[in-house]
Design a protein around this motif. Structure first.
Motif, PDB file in Angstrom:
ATOM      1  N   ARG A 195      13.945  25.802-108.872  1.00  0.00           N
ATOM      2  CA  ARG A 195      13.301  24.643-108.270  1.00  0.00           C
ATOM      3  C   ARG A 195      12.882  24.965-106.844  1.00  0.00           C
ATOM      4  NH1 ARG A 195      18.287  20.775-109.455  1.00  0.00           N
ATOM      5  NH2 ARG A 195      19.275  22.803-109.069  1.00  0.00           N
ATOM      6  N   LEU A 196      11.711  24.494-106.470  1.00  0.00           N
ATOM      7  CA  LEU A 196      11.191  24.740-105.140  1.00  0.00           C
ATOM      8  C   LEU A 196      12.087  24.074-104.093  1.00  0.00           C
ATOM      9  CD1 LEU A 196       8.854  25.974-103.503  1.00  0.00           C
ATOM     10  CD2 LEU A 196       7.694  23.759-103.673  1.00  0.00           C
ATOM     11  N   THR A 248      13.809  35.130-113.459  1.00  0.00           N
ATOM     12  CA  THR A 248      14.259  33.798-113.877  1.00  0.00           C
ATOM     13  C   THR A 248      14.210  32.809-112.723  1.00  0.00           C
ATOM     14  OG1 THR A 248      15.709  34.791-115.560  1.00  0.00           O
ATOM     15  CG2 THR A 248      16.190  32.515-114.886  1.00  0.00           C
ATOM     16  N   LEU A 249      14.674  33.224-111.552  1.00  0.00           N
ATOM     17  CA  LEU A 249      14.647  32.322-110.400  1.00  0.00           C
ATOM     18  C   LEU A 249      13.213  32.028-109.952  1.00  0.00           C
ATOM     19  CD1 LEU A 249      17.646  33.716-108.304  1.00  0.00           C
ATOM     20  CD2 LEU A 249      17.501  31.483-109.417  1.00  0.00           C
ATOM     21  N   PRO A 255      15.935  23.621 -96.744  1.00  0.00           N
ATOM     22  CA  PRO A 255      15.729  25.060 -96.734  1.00  0.00           C
ATOM     23  C   PRO A 255      14.261  25.398 -96.519  1.00  0.00           C
ATOM     24  CG  PRO A 255      16.027  24.271 -98.975  1.00  0.00           C
ATOM     25  CD  PRO A 255      16.281  23.096 -98.068  1.00  0.00           C
ATOM     26  N   PRO A 256      13.985  26.539 -95.922  1.00  0.00           N
ATOM     27  CA  PRO A 256      12.592  26.937 -95.719  1.00  0.00           C
ATOM     28  C   PRO A 256      11.958  27.347 -97.038  1.00  0.00           C
ATOM     29  CG  PRO A 256      14.076  28.707 -95.064  1.00  0.00           C
ATOM     30  CD  PRO A 256      14.939  27.526 -95.400  1.00  0.00           C
ATOM     31  N   PRO A 257      10.630  27.329 -97.136  1.00  0.00           N
ATOM     32  CA  PRO A 257       9.991  27.790 -98.376  1.00  0.00           C
ATOM     33  C   PRO A 257      10.294  29.250 -98.620  1.00  0.00           C
ATOM     34  CG  PRO A 257       8.378  27.499 -96.620  1.00  0.00           C
ATOM     35  CD  PRO A 257       9.648  26.903 -96.122  1.00  0.00           C
ATOM     36  N   ARG A 258      10.370  29.613 -99.901  1.00  0.00           N
ATOM     37  CA  ARG A 258      10.706  30.987-100.249  1.00  0.00           C
ATOM     38  C   ARG A 258       9.557  31.921 -99.904  1.00  0.00           C
ATOM     39  NH1 ARG A 258      13.102  29.319-106.161  1.00  0.00           N
ATOM     40  NH2 ARG A 258      15.129  28.570-105.452  1.00  0.00           N
ATOM     41  N   VAL A 264      23.566  21.206-104.865  1.00  0.00           N
ATOM     42  CA  VAL A 264      22.199  21.413-105.338  1.00  0.00           C
ATOM     43  C   VAL A 264      21.948  22.911-105.311  1.00  0.00           C
ATOM     44  CG1 VAL A 264      19.785  20.854-104.998  1.00  0.00           C
ATOM     45  CG2 VAL A 264      21.543  19.186-104.394  1.00  0.00           C
ATOM     46  N   LEU A 265      21.870  23.524-106.501  1.00  0.00           N
ATOM     47  CA  LEU A 265      21.903  24.982-106.605  1.00  0.00           C
ATOM     48  C   LEU A 265      21.218  25.422-107.886  1.00  0.00           C
ATOM     49  CD1 LEU A 265      23.391  27.232-104.892  1.00  0.00           C
ATOM     50  CD2 LEU A 265      25.176  27.134-106.615  1.00  0.00           C
ATOM     51  N   ASP A 266      20.499  26.549-107.829  1.00  0.00           N
ATOM     52  CA  ASP A 266      20.026  27.252-109.025  1.00  0.00           C
ATOM     53  C   ASP A 266      20.871  28.507-109.157  1.00  0.00           C
ATOM     54  OD1 ASP A 266      18.084  25.403-109.654  1.00  0.00           O
ATOM     55  OD2 ASP A 266      16.494  26.439-108.560  1.00  0.00           O
TER      56      ASP A 266
END
Length: 429
Positions: free
Chosen positions: A202-203, A196-197, A296-299, A109-111
Protein backbone atom coordinates in the motif's frame (compact mmCIF):
# COMPACT_ATOMS: atom_id res chain seq x y z
CA UNK A 1 -1.09 -69.54 -3.98
CA UNK A 2 -2.06 -65.94 -4.52
CA UNK A 3 -0.56 -63.12 -2.46
CA UNK A 4 -1.53 -59.50 -1.78
CA UNK A 5 0.65 -56.41 -1.58
CA UNK A 6 0.49 -54.81 1.86
CA UNK A 7 -0.80 -51.45 0.75
CA UNK A 8 -4.09 -49.62 0.70
CA UNK A 9 -4.34 -48.73 -2.97
CA UNK A 10 -2.20 -51.23 -4.87
CA UNK A 11 -4.16 -53.67 -6.89
CA UNK A 12 -4.23 -57.14 -5.46
CA UNK A 13 -2.36 -59.28 -7.95
CA UNK A 14 -2.94 -62.99 -7.77
CA UNK A 15 0.36 -64.72 -8.44
CA UNK A 16 -1.03 -68.00 -9.79
CA UNK A 17 0.42 -70.61 -12.01
CA UNK A 18 -0.55 -70.84 -15.64
CA UNK A 19 -2.31 -74.17 -14.87
CA UNK A 20 -4.77 -72.48 -12.47
CA UNK A 21 -8.28 -72.53 -13.84
CA UNK A 22 -10.16 -69.35 -14.56
CA UNK A 23 -12.60 -70.11 -11.75
CA UNK A 24 -9.80 -70.69 -9.29
CA UNK A 25 -8.13 -67.44 -10.34
CA UNK A 26 -11.37 -65.58 -9.88
CA UNK A 27 -11.90 -67.03 -6.40
CA UNK A 28 -8.31 -66.26 -5.44
CA UNK A 29 -8.64 -62.70 -6.71
CA UNK A 30 -11.86 -62.18 -4.76
CA UNK A 31 -10.26 -63.48 -1.59
CA UNK A 32 -7.22 -61.25 -2.13
CA UNK A 33 -9.42 -58.19 -2.71
CA UNK A 34 -11.30 -58.95 0.50
CA UNK A 35 -8.04 -59.13 2.45
CA UNK A 36 -6.96 -55.80 0.89
CA UNK A 37 -10.19 -54.09 1.96
CA UNK A 38 -9.76 -55.47 5.48
CA UNK A 39 -6.19 -54.11 5.54
CA UNK A 40 -7.26 -50.67 4.33
CA UNK A 41 -9.98 -50.55 6.99
CA UNK A 42 -7.46 -51.53 9.66
CA UNK A 43 -5.02 -48.84 8.53
CA UNK A 44 -7.75 -46.19 8.54
CA UNK A 45 -8.98 -47.31 11.96
CA UNK A 46 -5.45 -47.06 13.33
CA UNK A 47 -5.17 -43.45 12.16
CA UNK A 48 -2.48 -44.24 9.57
CA UNK A 49 -1.77 -43.25 5.99
CA UNK A 50 -0.60 -45.73 3.37
CA UNK A 51 -0.93 -45.29 -0.37
CA UNK A 52 1.29 -45.44 -3.43
CA UNK A 53 -0.27 -42.79 -5.64
CA UNK A 54 2.34 -39.99 -5.04
CA UNK A 55 0.31 -37.40 -6.99
CA UNK A 56 3.25 -35.03 -7.49
CA UNK A 57 5.69 -37.62 -8.85
CA UNK A 58 3.79 -40.85 -9.67
CA UNK A 59 6.93 -42.52 -11.00
CA UNK A 60 8.64 -42.13 -7.62
CA UNK A 61 6.19 -44.44 -5.82
CA UNK A 62 7.43 -47.99 -5.29
CA UNK A 63 10.85 -47.24 -6.82
CA UNK A 64 12.87 -48.59 -3.91
CA UNK A 65 13.56 -45.16 -2.36
CA UNK A 66 11.46 -43.45 0.30
CA UNK A 67 10.21 -40.15 -1.13
CA UNK A 68 7.51 -38.84 1.22
CA UNK A 69 9.75 -36.58 3.32
CA UNK A 70 9.14 -38.43 6.59
CA UNK A 71 11.62 -40.09 8.94
CA UNK A 72 14.14 -42.13 6.95
CA UNK A 73 13.08 -40.56 3.64
CA UNK A 74 15.70 -39.80 1.04
CA UNK A 75 13.57 -37.27 -0.83
CA UNK A 76 10.47 -35.13 -0.31
CA UNK A 77 8.81 -35.41 -3.72
CA UNK A 78 5.70 -37.24 -2.50
CA UNK A 79 3.12 -36.06 0.02
CA UNK A 80 3.17 -37.69 3.43
CA UNK A 81 2.19 -41.38 3.34
CA UNK A 82 1.87 -41.67 -0.46
CA UNK A 83 4.99 -43.87 -1.00
CA UNK A 84 3.94 -46.65 1.32
CA UNK A 85 5.79 -49.46 -0.47
CA UNK A 86 9.14 -47.69 0.10
CA UNK A 87 8.48 -45.80 3.36
CA UNK A 88 6.03 -48.03 5.22
CA UNK A 89 2.81 -47.03 6.92
CA UNK A 90 2.82 -43.45 8.21
CA UNK A 91 0.83 -42.21 11.12
CA UNK A 92 -1.89 -39.80 10.17
CA UNK A 93 -0.97 -36.33 11.35
CA UNK A 94 -3.45 -35.27 14.05
CA UNK A 95 -5.12 -31.91 13.60
CA UNK A 96 -3.05 -29.15 15.15
CA UNK A 97 -4.14 -28.31 18.70
CA UNK A 98 -5.88 -25.00 19.18
CA UNK A 99 -3.54 -22.14 19.85
CA UNK A 100 -3.25 -21.37 23.56
CA UNK A 101 -4.48 -17.93 24.53
CA UNK A 102 -1.63 -15.51 24.21
CA UNK A 103 -0.96 -11.85 24.40
CA UNK A 104 -3.34 -9.67 22.39
CA UNK A 105 -2.30 -9.13 18.79
CA UNK A 106 -0.39 -5.96 18.06
CA UNK A 107 -2.01 -3.18 16.07
CA UNK A 108 0.23 -1.66 13.43
CA UNK A 109 -0.21 -0.33 9.90
CA UNK A 110 2.30 -2.52 8.08
CA UNK A 111 2.92 -4.50 4.88
CA UNK A 112 4.80 -7.57 6.16
CA UNK A 113 6.49 -10.27 4.04
CA UNK A 114 7.60 -13.43 5.86
CA UNK A 115 10.31 -15.33 3.95
CA UNK A 116 11.09 -18.90 5.05
CA UNK A 117 14.02 -21.03 3.90
CA UNK A 118 12.45 -24.33 2.77
CA UNK A 119 15.66 -26.01 1.59
CA UNK A 120 16.44 -29.60 2.57
CA UNK A 121 18.80 -28.57 5.38
CA UNK A 122 15.80 -27.18 7.29
CA UNK A 123 14.10 -30.60 7.43
CA UNK A 124 15.11 -31.42 11.01
CA UNK A 125 13.80 -28.05 12.21
CA UNK A 126 10.53 -28.14 10.23
CA UNK A 127 8.25 -28.47 13.24
CA UNK A 128 10.02 -25.68 15.10
CA UNK A 129 9.69 -23.44 12.03
CA UNK A 130 5.96 -24.17 11.88
CA UNK A 131 5.56 -23.26 15.54
CA UNK A 132 7.55 -20.05 15.07
CA UNK A 133 5.60 -19.20 11.92
CA UNK A 134 2.34 -19.68 13.80
CA UNK A 135 3.58 -17.26 16.45
CA UNK A 136 4.52 -14.69 13.82
CA UNK A 137 1.26 -14.69 11.87
CA UNK A 138 -0.87 -14.49 15.01
CA UNK A 139 1.18 -11.63 16.52
CA UNK A 140 -0.47 -8.98 14.34
CA UNK A 141 -3.97 -7.64 13.95
CA UNK A 142 -4.65 -8.31 10.29
CA UNK A 143 -6.93 -5.89 8.48
CA UNK A 144 -7.21 -3.53 5.54
CA UNK A 145 -6.37 -0.60 7.82
CA UNK A 146 -3.81 -2.51 9.88
CA UNK A 147 -1.28 -5.23 8.96
CA UNK A 148 -1.35 -7.08 5.64
CA UNK A 149 0.69 -10.26 5.36
CA UNK A 150 2.44 -12.16 2.58
CA UNK A 151 4.41 -15.44 2.83
CA UNK A 152 7.27 -16.57 0.57
CA UNK A 153 9.17 -19.86 0.75
CA UNK A 154 12.36 -20.63 -1.11
CA UNK A 155 14.67 -23.49 -1.91
CA UNK A 156 16.18 -23.61 -5.42
CA UNK A 157 13.45 -21.19 -6.47
CA UNK A 158 11.23 -18.79 -4.58
CA UNK A 159 7.46 -19.21 -4.37
CA UNK A 160 4.80 -16.68 -3.34
CA UNK A 161 2.67 -18.94 -1.12
CA UNK A 162 0.35 -16.14 0.07
CA UNK A 163 -0.20 -12.81 -1.64
CA UNK A 164 -0.80 -9.75 0.53
CA UNK A 165 -3.74 -10.84 2.66
CA UNK A 166 -5.64 -10.21 5.88
CA UNK A 167 -6.84 -13.84 6.08
CA UNK A 168 -5.34 -15.41 9.20
CA UNK A 169 -6.65 -18.90 8.42
CA UNK A 170 -5.02 -18.82 4.98
CA UNK A 171 -1.72 -17.75 6.54
CA UNK A 172 -1.86 -20.56 9.11
CA UNK A 173 -2.61 -23.09 6.39
CA UNK A 174 0.49 -21.99 4.46
CA UNK A 175 2.63 -22.30 7.60
CA UNK A 176 1.24 -25.79 8.27
CA UNK A 177 2.14 -26.92 4.73
CA UNK A 178 5.85 -26.10 5.23
CA UNK A 179 7.94 -29.07 3.95
CA UNK A 180 11.71 -28.49 3.40
CA UNK A 181 13.45 -29.92 0.34
CA UNK A 182 15.98 -28.75 -2.23
CA UNK A 183 18.86 -26.26 -2.53
CA UNK A 184 19.20 -22.64 -1.34
CA UNK A 185 18.68 -19.51 -3.45
CA UNK A 186 18.44 -16.53 -1.06
CA UNK A 187 18.69 -13.88 -3.79
CA UNK A 188 15.59 -15.22 -5.57
CA UNK A 189 13.59 -14.93 -2.36
CA UNK A 190 14.68 -11.34 -1.70
CA UNK A 191 13.93 -10.37 -5.31
CA UNK A 192 10.43 -11.86 -5.02
CA UNK A 193 9.84 -10.02 -1.73
CA UNK A 194 10.80 -6.73 -3.40
CA UNK A 195 8.48 -7.44 -6.33
CA UNK A 196 5.62 -8.31 -3.94
CA UNK A 197 5.96 -5.09 -1.97
CA UNK A 198 6.23 -3.00 -5.13
CA UNK A 199 3.13 -4.52 -6.71
CA UNK A 200 0.92 -5.36 -3.69
CA UNK A 201 2.11 -2.99 -0.97
CA UNK A 202 0.00 0.00 0.00
CA UNK A 203 1.21 3.47 -0.86
CA UNK A 204 2.57 5.28 2.17
CA UNK A 205 2.61 2.13 4.35
CA UNK A 206 5.87 0.80 5.75
CA UNK A 207 7.07 -2.41 4.08
CA UNK A 208 9.04 -4.95 6.15
CA UNK A 209 10.67 -8.23 5.09
CA UNK A 210 11.46 -10.84 7.77
CA UNK A 211 13.77 -13.50 6.27
CA UNK A 212 14.92 -16.64 8.07
CA UNK A 213 17.53 -19.08 6.67
CA UNK A 214 19.97 -21.68 7.91
CA UNK A 215 22.53 -21.69 5.12
CA UNK A 216 24.38 -19.94 2.34
CA UNK A 217 23.54 -19.68 -1.34
CA UNK A 218 24.05 -22.94 -3.24
CA UNK A 219 26.80 -22.70 -5.85
CA UNK A 220 24.44 -23.45 -8.73
CA UNK A 221 22.55 -20.24 -7.88
CA UNK A 222 25.54 -17.94 -7.43
CA UNK A 223 27.04 -16.80 -4.14
CA UNK A 224 26.03 -14.82 -1.11
CA UNK A 225 27.15 -11.71 -3.00
CA UNK A 226 24.02 -12.04 -5.11
CA UNK A 227 21.90 -12.19 -1.96
CA UNK A 228 23.64 -9.07 -0.59
CA UNK A 229 23.11 -7.29 -3.91
CA UNK A 230 19.39 -8.19 -3.93
CA UNK A 231 19.10 -6.98 -0.34
CA UNK A 232 20.71 -3.66 -1.34
CA UNK A 233 18.03 -3.22 -4.02
CA UNK A 234 15.27 -3.91 -1.51
CA UNK A 235 16.66 -1.48 1.06
CA UNK A 236 17.27 1.10 -1.67
CA UNK A 237 13.57 0.97 -2.52
CA UNK A 238 12.77 2.15 1.01
CA UNK A 239 11.89 -1.18 2.64
CA UNK A 240 13.19 -2.68 5.90
CA UNK A 241 14.93 -6.08 5.95
CA UNK A 242 15.39 -8.35 8.97
CA UNK A 243 18.02 -11.02 8.14
CA UNK A 244 17.72 -13.92 10.61
CA UNK A 245 20.05 -16.92 10.53
CA UNK A 246 20.07 -20.34 12.17
CA UNK A 247 23.03 -22.63 12.79
CA UNK A 248 25.44 -22.59 9.83
CA UNK A 249 24.20 -19.36 8.24
CA UNK A 250 26.90 -16.76 7.57
CA UNK A 251 26.79 -13.97 10.15
CA UNK A 252 28.74 -11.64 7.84
CA UNK A 253 26.22 -12.18 5.05
CA UNK A 254 23.30 -11.55 7.40
CA UNK A 255 24.83 -8.28 8.63
CA UNK A 256 25.55 -7.14 5.07
CA UNK A 257 21.98 -7.92 3.99
CA UNK A 258 20.13 -6.44 6.96
CA UNK A 259 18.97 -2.88 7.35
CA UNK A 260 21.10 -0.56 9.44
CA UNK A 261 22.05 -0.87 12.22
CA UNK A 262 22.89 -4.56 11.88
CA UNK A 263 22.79 -4.94 15.65
CA UNK A 264 19.03 -4.39 15.44
CA UNK A 265 18.12 -6.01 12.11
CA UNK A 266 20.50 -9.02 11.87
CA UNK A 267 20.56 -12.01 14.20
CA UNK A 268 22.21 -15.44 14.19
CA UNK A 269 20.88 -18.07 16.57
CA UNK A 270 22.00 -21.64 17.09
CA UNK A 271 18.42 -22.99 16.92
CA UNK A 272 14.96 -21.94 15.81
CA UNK A 273 13.95 -21.90 19.46
CA UNK A 274 16.61 -19.25 20.20
CA UNK A 275 15.38 -17.14 17.29
CA UNK A 276 11.77 -17.55 18.40
CA UNK A 277 12.68 -16.46 21.92
CA UNK A 278 14.45 -13.35 20.61
CA UNK A 279 11.57 -12.33 18.34
CA UNK A 280 8.66 -13.55 20.44
CA UNK A 281 7.13 -10.06 20.31
CA UNK A 282 7.91 -9.25 16.68
CA UNK A 283 5.08 -6.76 16.24
CA UNK A 284 6.35 -4.54 19.04
CA UNK A 285 9.91 -4.99 17.79
CA UNK A 286 9.03 -3.93 14.24
CA UNK A 287 6.52 -1.17 14.78
CA UNK A 288 5.54 -0.04 18.23
CA UNK A 289 3.07 2.83 18.03
CA UNK A 290 4.87 6.15 17.82
CA UNK A 291 3.50 9.42 19.21
CA UNK A 292 2.82 11.36 17.14
CA UNK A 293 2.91 9.18 14.00
CA UNK A 294 4.45 11.19 11.21
CA UNK A 295 3.33 10.37 7.65
CA UNK A 296 5.98 8.30 5.87
CA UNK A 297 7.64 9.85 2.82
CA UNK A 298 6.80 8.49 -0.64
CA UNK A 299 8.86 5.49 -1.65
CA UNK A 300 11.81 6.37 -3.86
CA UNK A 301 12.31 4.47 -7.12
CA UNK A 302 14.57 1.39 -6.94
CA UNK A 303 18.22 2.28 -7.11
CA UNK A 304 20.76 0.60 -9.43
CA UNK A 305 22.23 -2.66 -8.12
CA UNK A 306 25.70 -1.21 -7.49
CA UNK A 307 26.22 2.33 -6.35
CA UNK A 308 29.80 3.39 -5.80
CA UNK A 309 30.22 5.50 -2.71
CA UNK A 310 30.72 9.19 -3.29
CA UNK A 311 33.76 10.62 -1.58
CA UNK A 312 34.53 14.27 -0.83
CA UNK A 313 37.39 16.04 -2.59
CA UNK A 314 40.70 14.74 -1.27
CA UNK A 315 42.00 16.86 1.60
CA UNK A 316 45.53 16.72 2.87
CA UNK A 317 47.00 13.71 4.71
CA UNK A 318 44.87 10.83 3.36
CA UNK A 319 45.01 7.39 5.03
CA UNK A 320 45.78 4.36 2.86
CA UNK A 321 43.86 1.17 3.63
CA UNK A 322 44.71 -2.34 2.50
CA UNK A 323 43.14 -5.24 4.42
CA UNK A 324 41.67 -8.68 3.73
CA UNK A 325 38.93 -8.72 6.39
CA UNK A 326 36.02 -9.16 3.95
CA UNK A 327 34.44 -12.61 3.74
CA UNK A 328 34.80 -12.40 -0.06
CA UNK A 329 38.40 -11.17 -0.17
CA UNK A 330 40.91 -12.72 -2.59
CA UNK A 331 38.26 -14.38 -4.76
CA UNK A 332 39.30 -12.57 -7.94
CA UNK A 333 36.38 -10.12 -7.82
CA UNK A 334 36.45 -6.65 -6.25
CA UNK A 335 33.69 -6.53 -3.62
CA UNK A 336 34.28 -3.45 -1.42
CA UNK A 337 31.90 -1.13 -3.29
CA UNK A 338 34.58 1.35 -4.35
CA UNK A 339 35.72 2.46 -7.81
CA UNK A 340 35.86 -0.46 -10.23
CA UNK A 341 34.18 -2.92 -7.85
CA UNK A 342 31.64 -5.43 -9.14
CA UNK A 343 29.87 -5.87 -5.80
CA UNK A 344 29.35 -3.90 -2.62
CA UNK A 345 29.37 -7.02 -0.46
CA UNK A 346 32.12 -6.02 1.98
CA UNK A 347 30.94 -4.16 5.05
CA UNK A 348 34.21 -2.24 5.43
CA UNK A 349 35.66 -0.16 2.59
CA UNK A 350 39.19 -1.25 1.68
CA UNK A 351 38.83 -4.77 3.14
CA UNK A 352 39.32 -6.62 -0.22
CA UNK A 353 42.78 -5.28 -1.04
CA UNK A 354 44.01 -8.14 -3.25
CA UNK A 355 41.08 -7.77 -5.64
CA UNK A 356 40.44 -4.00 -5.40
CA UNK A 357 43.86 -2.59 -4.70
CA UNK A 358 44.84 -0.15 -2.04
CA UNK A 359 42.10 2.28 -1.07
CA UNK A 360 42.48 5.82 0.24
CA UNK A 361 40.44 7.16 3.13
CA UNK A 362 40.28 10.88 3.64
CA UNK A 363 39.89 12.35 7.10
CA UNK A 364 36.71 14.16 7.84
CA UNK A 365 37.06 17.93 7.45
CA UNK A 366 37.40 19.81 10.70
CA UNK A 367 34.18 21.20 12.02
CA UNK A 368 33.50 24.84 11.18
CA UNK A 369 34.58 27.31 13.83
CA UNK A 370 32.04 28.10 16.41
CA UNK A 371 30.20 31.37 15.79
CA UNK A 372 31.28 34.27 18.01
CA UNK A 373 29.44 34.66 21.20
CA UNK A 374 26.80 37.39 21.19
CA UNK A 375 27.71 40.57 23.11
CA UNK A 376 26.54 40.70 26.67
CA UNK A 377 23.26 42.49 27.14
CA UNK A 378 23.50 46.13 28.32
CA UNK A 379 23.00 46.66 32.02
CA UNK A 380 19.51 47.55 32.96
CA UNK A 381 19.10 51.30 33.67
CA UNK A 382 18.97 52.27 37.30
CA UNK A 383 16.42 54.83 38.50
CA UNK A 384 17.71 58.43 38.55
CA UNK A 385 19.31 59.50 41.79
CA UNK A 386 17.64 62.30 43.80
CA UNK A 387 19.70 65.31 44.87
CA UNK A 388 21.09 65.16 48.36
CA UNK A 389 18.70 66.47 50.92
CA UNK A 390 19.85 68.73 53.75
CA UNK A 391 19.76 67.15 57.09
CA UNK A 392 16.64 67.91 58.95
CA UNK A 393 16.97 70.82 61.39
CA UNK A 394 17.80 70.02 64.89
CA UNK A 395 14.82 70.20 67.06
CA UNK A 396 14.76 73.27 69.28
CA UNK A 397 15.93 72.73 72.76
CA UNK A 398 13.22 72.19 75.19
CA UNK A 399 11.93 75.49 76.64
CA UNK A 400 13.44 76.56 79.91
CA UNK A 401 11.86 78.64 82.56
CA UNK A 402 11.66 82.34 81.48
CA UNK A 403 14.22 84.74 83.07
CA UNK A 404 12.93 87.02 85.74
CA UNK A 405 11.57 90.32 84.49
CA UNK A 406 13.40 93.28 85.96
CA UNK A 407 11.41 96.46 85.82
CA UNK A 408 13.16 99.36 84.05
CA UNK A 409 14.77 102.11 86.09
CA UNK A 410 13.23 105.54 85.67
CA UNK A 411 15.37 108.00 83.68
CA UNK A 412 17.37 110.45 85.69
CA UNK A 413 15.82 113.90 86.09
CA UNK A 414 16.89 116.62 83.76
CA UNK A 415 19.16 119.24 85.22
CA UNK A 416 17.71 122.69 85.53
CA UNK A 417 18.69 125.24 82.91
CA UNK A 418 21.78 127.28 83.76
CA UNK A 419 21.22 131.03 84.39
CA UNK A 420 22.35 133.57 81.83
CA UNK A 421 25.95 134.84 82.10
CA UNK A 422 26.41 138.50 83.20
CA UNK A 423 29.35 138.97 80.93
CA UNK A 424 29.08 139.84 77.29
CA UNK A 425 30.24 137.36 74.78
CA UNK A 426 33.76 137.76 73.45
CA UNK A 427 34.25 139.57 70.16
CA UNK A 428 34.37 137.79 66.90
CA UNK A 429 37.86 137.58 65.23
Amino acid sequence: PSTCAATGTEQCVGRTTKQQTARGASMAGSACLLRTLVFVAAVAAAGAVCSNDCPLQPAWASDGECDDGGPGAEYSGCPWGTDCADCGVREMSPPPPPMPPGAPACSSVLDLVLVFDESGSMFSAANDVKDFGETLVTAFNLGVTETQLSIITFAGTASLELSMSTNLMAARAVINSYRPDGATNIAAAVDLALSTLNTEGRLGVRGVVFLITDGVTSNIYGTDKDAINSAANLKGAGFTLYAIGIGAASEQTLEAMASSPASQYAFLGSTVAEVASTFSDLCTTIASPKIPPSPPPPRPPPRPPIVSPQFPPPPANPTRVCAEDCQFSMDGICDDGGDGSQYAACIVYGSDCTDCGERVLYPSPPPPPAPPLPPPPPPSPSPPSSPPQPPPPSPPPPPSSPPPVIPPFPPPPRPPPSPPSPFPPPPMS
